[in-house]
Design a protein around this motif. Sequence first.
Motif, PDB file in Angstrom:
ATOM      1  N   ALA A  66       0.917  -1.442  -0.036  1.00 28.09           N
ATOM      2  CA  ALA A  66      -0.136   0.235  -0.129  1.00 28.09           C
ATOM      3  C   ALA A  66       0.770   1.798  -0.042  1.00 28.09           C
ATOM      4  CB  ALA A  66      -0.921   0.052   1.268  1.00 28.09           C
ATOM      5  N   ALA A  67       1.030   2.453  -1.211  1.00 25.77           N
ATOM      6  CA  ALA A  67       1.420   3.065  -0.706  1.00 25.77           C
ATOM      7  C   ALA A  67       1.477   4.036   0.420  1.00 25.77           C
ATOM      8  CB  ALA A  67       1.250   3.948  -2.191  1.00 25.77           C
ATOM      9  N   TRP A  68       2.159   4.781   0.588  1.00 32.41           N
ATOM     10  CA  TRP A  68       2.576   5.536   1.767  1.00 32.41           C
ATOM     11  C   TRP A  68       2.896   7.101   2.321  1.00 32.41           C
ATOM     12  CZ3 TRP A  68       6.080   4.143   6.337  1.00 32.41           C
ATOM     13  CH2 TRP A  68       6.115   5.040   7.439  1.00 32.41           C
ATOM     14  N   ILE A  69       3.797   7.085   1.640  1.00 35.03           N
ATOM     15  CA  ILE A  69       4.067   8.152   0.974  1.00 35.03           C
ATOM     16  C   ILE A  69       4.701   8.395  -0.510  1.00 35.03           C
ATOM     17  CG2 ILE A  69       5.407  11.223   1.069  1.00 35.03           C
ATOM     18  CD1 ILE A  69       5.228   9.641   4.542  1.00 35.03           C
ATOM     19  N   PRO A  70       4.100   8.426  -1.166  1.00 34.56           N
ATOM     20  CA  PRO A  70       4.196   8.347  -2.950  1.00 34.56           C
ATOM     21  C   PRO A  70       5.521   9.011  -3.470  1.00 34.56           C
ATOM     22  CG  PRO A  70       2.173   7.923  -3.233  1.00 34.56           C
ATOM     23  CD  PRO A  70       2.406   9.359  -1.072  1.00 34.56           C
ATOM     24  N   GLN A  71       5.230  10.090  -3.159  1.00 32.80           N
ATOM     25  CA  GLN A  71       6.789  11.554  -3.391  1.00 32.80           C
ATOM     26  C   GLN A  71       7.614  11.210  -2.970  1.00 32.80           C
ATOM     27  OE1 GLN A  71       3.976  11.577  -1.324  1.00 32.80           O
ATOM     28  NE2 GLN A  71       2.540  13.352  -2.870  1.00 32.80           N
ATOM     29  N   LEU A  72       8.036   9.854  -1.420  1.00 31.14           N
ATOM     30  CA  LEU A  72       9.397  10.017  -1.469  1.00 31.14           C
ATOM     31  C   LEU A  72       9.679   8.620  -1.324  1.00 31.14           C
ATOM     32  CD1 LEU A  72       8.856  11.895   1.891  1.00 31.14           C
ATOM     33  CD2 LEU A  72      10.445  12.490   0.090  1.00 31.14           C
ATOM     34  N   GLY A  73       9.084   7.989  -1.928  1.00 37.11           N
ATOM     35  CA  GLY A  73       9.026   6.507  -2.589  1.00 37.11           C
ATOM     36  C   GLY A  73       8.060   5.291  -1.271  1.00 37.11           C
ATOM     37  N   LEU A  74       8.096   5.667  -0.264  1.00 35.81           N
ATOM     38  CA  LEU A  74       7.794   4.724   1.279  1.00 35.81           C
ATOM     39  C   LEU A  74       6.096   3.996   0.727  1.00 35.81           C
ATOM     40  CD1 LEU A  74       9.101   7.685   3.866  1.00 35.81           C
ATOM     41  CD2 LEU A  74      10.718   6.049   2.523  1.00 35.81           C
ATOM     42  N   SER A  75       6.434   3.090   0.960  1.00 37.68           N
ATOM     43  CA  SER A  75       5.071   2.730   1.159  1.00 37.68           C
ATOM     44  C   SER A  75       5.035   0.848   1.936  1.00 37.68           C
ATOM     45  CB  SER A  75       5.182   1.380  -0.602  1.00 37.68           C
ATOM     46  OG  SER A  75       6.116   1.103  -0.889  1.00 37.68           O
ATOM     47  N   TYR A  76       3.845   1.278   2.357  1.00 44.28           N
ATOM     48  CA  TYR A  76       3.543  -0.350   3.680  1.00 44.28           C
ATOM     49  C   TYR A  76       3.471  -1.111   2.842  1.00 44.28           C
ATOM     50  CZ  TYR A  76       1.030  -3.309   6.832  1.00 44.28           C
ATOM     51  OH  TYR A  76       1.009  -3.458   8.014  1.00 44.28           O
ATOM     52  N   SER A  77       4.985  -1.889   2.976  1.00 47.06           N
ATOM     53  CA  SER A  77       5.054  -3.669   2.121  1.00 47.06           C
ATOM     54  C   SER A  77       5.193  -4.287   2.762  1.00 47.06           C
ATOM     55  CB  SER A  77       6.197  -3.290   0.688  1.00 47.06           C
ATOM     56  OG  SER A  77       6.403  -4.331   0.559  1.00 47.06           O
ATOM     57  N   VAL A  78       5.056  -5.501   2.947  1.00 42.52           N
ATOM     58  CA  VAL A  78       4.853  -7.001   4.338  1.00 42.52           C
ATOM     59  C   VAL A  78       5.381  -8.141   3.906  1.00 42.52           C
ATOM     60  CG1 VAL A  78       4.391  -5.519   6.410  1.00 42.52           C
ATOM     61  CG2 VAL A  78       2.874  -6.866   4.991  1.00 42.52           C
ATOM     62  N   GLY A  79       5.757  -8.607   3.543  1.00 42.29           N
ATOM     63  CA  GLY A  79       6.247 -10.527   2.703  1.00 42.29           C
ATOM     64  C   GLY A  79       7.077 -11.320   3.827  1.00 42.29           C
ATOM     65  N   ILE A  80       6.443 -12.818   3.260  1.00 40.88           N
ATOM     66  CA  ILE A  80       7.470 -12.775   4.250  1.00 40.88           C
ATOM     67  C   ILE A  80       8.284 -14.248   3.305  1.00 40.88           C
ATOM     68  CG2 ILE A  80       5.414 -14.832   4.692  1.00 40.88           C
ATOM     69  CD1 ILE A  80       6.875 -15.240   7.319  1.00 40.88           C
ATOM     70  N   ASP A  81       9.613 -14.633   3.935  1.00 39.14           N
ATOM     71  CA  ASP A  81       9.762 -16.001   2.801  1.00 39.14           C
ATOM     72  C   ASP A  81      10.453 -16.910   3.725  1.00 39.14           C
ATOM     73  OD1 ASP A  81      11.719 -14.026   4.004  1.00 39.14           O
ATOM     74  OD2 ASP A  81      12.845 -14.449   2.065  1.00 39.14           O
ATOM     75  N   GLY A  82      11.821 -17.657   3.304  1.00 43.85           N
ATOM     76  CA  GLY A  82      11.749 -18.927   4.097  1.00 43.85           C
ATOM     77  C   GLY A  82      13.134 -18.250   4.958  1.00 43.85           C
ATOM     78  N   ILE A  83      13.382 -16.803   5.096  1.00 42.90           N
ATOM     79  CA  ILE A  83      14.832 -16.003   5.825  1.00 42.90           C
ATOM     80  C   ILE A  83      13.703 -15.602   6.792  1.00 42.90           C
ATOM     81  CG2 ILE A  83      16.892 -14.632   5.872  1.00 42.90           C
ATOM     82  CD1 ILE A  83      17.347 -14.996   3.696  1.00 42.90           C
ATOM     83  N   SER A  84      12.598 -15.224   6.685  1.00 43.72           N
ATOM     84  CA  SER A  84      11.504 -14.021   7.632  1.00 43.72           C
ATOM     85  C   SER A  84      10.512 -15.109   8.919  1.00 43.72           C
ATOM     86  CB  SER A  84      10.795 -13.134   7.862  1.00 43.72           C
ATOM     87  OG  SER A  84      11.258 -13.171   6.566  1.00 43.72           O
ATOM     88  N   LEU A  85      10.264 -16.416   8.010  1.00 39.68           N
ATOM     89  CA  LEU A  85       9.234 -17.979   8.358  1.00 39.68           C
ATOM     90  C   LEU A  85      10.258 -17.844  10.329  1.00 39.68           C
ATOM     91  CD1 LEU A  85       6.756 -18.604   8.194  1.00 39.68           C
ATOM     92  CD2 LEU A  85       7.752 -20.713   7.511  1.00 39.68           C
ATOM     93  N   PRO A  86      11.753 -17.871  10.116  1.00 43.29           N
ATOM     94  CA  PRO A  86      11.712 -19.205  11.694  1.00 43.29           C
ATOM     95  C   PRO A  86      11.182 -18.153  12.448  1.00 43.29           C
ATOM     96  CG  PRO A  86      13.348 -19.719   9.440  1.00 43.29           C
ATOM     97  CD  PRO A  86      12.404 -18.514   9.027  1.00 43.29           C
TER      98      PRO A  86
END
Lengths: 509, 656, 97
Positions: A66-86
């Motif tokens: 989700a875009a947060w401050i688009p002009q600065l390029g900051l967004s609310y972006s989350v995700g999980i992969d095999g490194i963050s999962l444990p």
Amino acid sequence: MTTCLLSWIIFTPALMALVLMFLPNRMEKNFRMWALLSSFISLILAFKLWLNFDASSAQFQFTELAAWIPQLGLSYSVGIDGISLPLVMLTAIISPIALLGTWPAHGLPKKEKFFVAMILFLQTGMYGTFLATDLFLFYFFWEIVLIPMFFMIGIWGGQDRIYATVKFFIFTMVGSLLMLVAIFYLVRSSAIQGGMPSALMSAFANAQFPLDQSSLAQGLKSPQMLLFLAFALAFVIKVPMVPFHTWLPDAHVQAPTIGSVFLAAVLLKMGTYGLMRIAIPFFPQAALMMAPFFYFLGVVGIIYGAFCAMAQTDFKKLVAYSSISHMGYIIVGLFSFDRIATSGALYQMINHGVSAAGLFLIVGFLYERLHTRNLEDFGSLAKITPMMAIAFLIMTLSSVALPGTNGFVGEFTILLGTFQVAPVVAVLCGIGVVLGAVYSLRAYQMVMFGPLTKQENKSTKDLTAREIIAMVSLTVLVFGIGFFPEFFFGKSHVTLDNYMTNLLSHIGR
Amino acid sequence: MMQSNLPLLILILPLIGFFVNGVVYPLILKGFAKTSAPLAGITATAFISLSFILAVKVFFLLSGAGHEEHNPVVMQTVYQWLDVGSLHIPFELKVDKISGILILIITGIGSLIHLYSIGYMSHEKCVGRYFSYLNLFCFAMLLLVMGANLPLLFFGWEGVGLCSYLLIGFWYTDTEKADAGKKAFIVNRIGDLGFLIGMFLIFKNFGTLTFSEIYTSIASGDTISQTTAVAICLALFVGATGKSAQIPLYVWLPDAMSGPTPVSALIHAATMVTAGVYMIVKLNPLFDLAPQALTVIAYTGAFTALFAGSIAIAQKDIKKVLAYSTVSQLGFMFLACGVGAYQTAVFHLMTHAFFKALLFLGSGSVIHACSGEQDMTKMGGLKKYLPHTHLTMLIGSLAISGIPFFSGFFSKDEILYSVIALPSGHTLLFFVGVLTAALTAIYTGRMMTITFYGTERLSHEAKHHLHESPATMLIPLYVLAILAAFGGFLGVPHLLGEQFSLHHQLAHWLDPLVPTRVLPMVGVKLALHEGVVMVGSSVLAICSFAFGIVAFKKKFHISDHISGLKDIQKVLENKYFIDEIYFAVVVNPLKLLGKLCAHVVDKVIIDGFIVGLGRGTRDLGKRFKALQSGDVQAYAYLLVLGLVTLLWIAFRKVMM
Amino acid sequence: MDKIQLLSAFLFTIGLLIVITRRNTIVLLMGVELLLNAANLSMVGFSHHMSQIDGQMQVFFVITIAAAESAIGLSILVNLYRNFGSIKTDVAQGLRG
């Protein structure tokens, strides 16, 4: 709930904390139960995440953007992969265990509502750090974690708590400030190339920043190296790496037990996670150039930490130094650029979380009962409190990396992998294994064995039911990971393979 | 290659026993010290005996398959333990012919010792804890010998180290005993570092840690440089010196006598300490690639044997004599490995398990009878009070001394002969071996005579309680005595055997895995050499043993005989002050280093720097504070200065 | 023309020095007046030199404001005396930090 599972995981504790603020004060006795409920909800959500995680994919899953401050390029972006999962699972499991293990037996601490709220906010920060895939969001959660810890140590801590908490806060923040500058540089650089600025981590995965590799002096002036060092500084202060470690013993000694448990089990891992997620993959050549330096400091951390632990009479400080020692292995593993050692580093993050949590809980048990942390005040407790003796022994064995415990899995793979690329470093780390046995067994003996020197210790109560649940859960993890590491870490294999392939391709191996 | 569930069962049964005694009973009986000795003991013995029965079954499977297959194994892959990158470690159990013998020894002698412990530990509290640890030890040791790859071997290796720690420090309220346990664990750990390095080197050069793949790799001629092979073997040997108590890491074994005597019998005589020898024998193809390493092993083993033997002759505590005797006999086993006679090492391992366990259990019987007295000089004349103990111990003594036709005679003789006959042997080693054999007989004879013969020196109340041990303790003694007496016939050398058409069964059994050394001589020359050694060693053994008995009957110390040797006596009795030297050179400096790090480097230097930064910032702030004088006109002054500066900067070019 | 400006600068400098240096609040206010009037003089001079009326118009504003500021300054002085018992400028050190 499945649609935004990650956001739910991150913000459930915060929401529960907000609700808590509105609960009437006369329900004080139930506030911990509320926190426990929240932790269980998070745990269930985390399990759902675990079960639905696709172990055959190396991409980020359950992503939200989700875009947060688009002009600065900051967004609310989350995700999980095999490194963050444990790591997310670690946080989810440690939270209820920490609460159960530090349940106030007689009398609640002052400002109980605020305290419990701090615990919950801390959880939000921890989850957010591991799940953020936008650099600025990562930084946001990284700093957020400091505030609850600051209050926990500063208000409910020991005698020198103000000194310890201010030191902790400023020390960590100073490191993070450089990271912030680096993030802004990165965001701006992404704008120059692509047009719209972006702070998404995926934008930098293959970015090649200039690095002059002709000599170290030249390299240190290059953008890639400076960026790398800026990020690395923030992370190594948190790990903590010698010589940036001095905040840890003070913070641990002065913190209340639950603070120490979270600090050791999860917060320290945020540093190594940052190294693994950001510092090394974004700037691989710089990381490779600086690898000998980090090897050196990692080995120094292991051996120096062990020596400092050997000379301690304060039990909590001893465990703090043992933490410094153990984190050294992870640093060595990460900078070895070897498939086996890097996996080992990830495993060791989880394993150390479990064993450190256990040890700090034990310290807490003793402090609750005997109001001292001085090793010389104990003795012969194995006869008086056998359950605690067993729990302490299991945690000690995990710390000492006995095969069959989780500690062995991590340390063995790290040492084996590192040996393939840098044998001397691995041997030096191995010395840490021997030293680890020395200080761990010394502590165990001073507490549990020996004759009864203090008569007042005779009536020490053994573990309560809640404490038993906490320690049994940790024991299950210790031996479960020790005997069945594939079950616990199997889901990370594809991600780690992908991670290593990318990394090695960038450094030309 | 046979797949079977038996290996896992053999392994798991003691583990279940550990849980029953350690968790189930305390839960049911609501307390950790509530299990009675018979209940705990019978449960534990039952589990390990079951394992023994299954081990016998496996043994028959192996011997049956041996007719068709060159190298029969019973395998079981339980699950994939670790799978990281190129590192694949399955939890795989493999019973080959070497392991087959060892699981018989572990479960068999283990069962006997469990049985013995029921009687020995009957007056102890916390018996449940003891038996649970004992079963856990058996689990770990079985894993050590059945592991199909090095990490699993290491798993068992460290596991037995843990159990050793727990059992040596069983009476942990005594600081000395707890310290002994700690010492054992830490000294073993130092060795384990060597083992780990060896493992890493093997992985680096062979790409695998599984035994069968290593064998295949070596057999197919994949060459690794000799330097590498020597490095690997020396690193592994360091591990072996730790676990099997050789110089320089033997120091934990004498202290380990703080534990209950059955523990000393099982762990520090029959099984755990032989792990190092087992490891070398199992990896003998690798060690054959590194002759220099083998030389080191041989010399270390020989020197340790002599060194330990010389200490044993001056000890007063019966268990210490046996402890140093174990170190010495292990030295013999390593000597055998070092000259390439791996089969002989296994043979001696087997016979040693019999007679040393016997001697330890016997000494336990004596100690039990003397109400805990361990000092031999306070015993004496016990023969008529403890006839069974005396008889069985005498058999054990005869066996260890190498008196003809007892088990020790065959195995020790074979070692001595291998040392002189094999090309990698050396005359010096032979003489060291012979000297040590003589010493062995002497100190064993001395032990027997001071304890059982001569004048009775027991205190009055102790004599009052003097009684022969119960049946649970005597049965194992007799079983072991029979094994110690006749076990040697499994390895009858050609010279004697041809007459009676007895073959060297053990050599035949081990052949595919542990090749029989081809002796350089044949025919009459062989018979002559062997015969000379045999006769010579027999004579030496008998004379030394008799000397030991006669000479020390009344005078217990060497210095009593020759007064000039008083200083030497002191040195020997104090074990060459090695522990004191280690303390001064290793332990205390490290402790000091620890204090230095914690109190000086960390507190003063590093933390001082950080706190100094904070203080410096604050002082800098204080300096700037001086600008805030509160005097408005001073502010005005600064304002004007600033204004002038700005104007100057702005109009500088114009003005110029 | 320079002469007027020079005079004006001279007067400005004197006024500045008075403001910075003198400890008597009344003298300080006199100095402020000098500053303002020096500025006025300068503006009149320029007005005359450039033959534009703007400078003189500006002077009107400045005089007005100077008068208002004097009144305020004197009331501050009275308050200063009431609170600190003296009209020396260095009695009010409350912002010292």
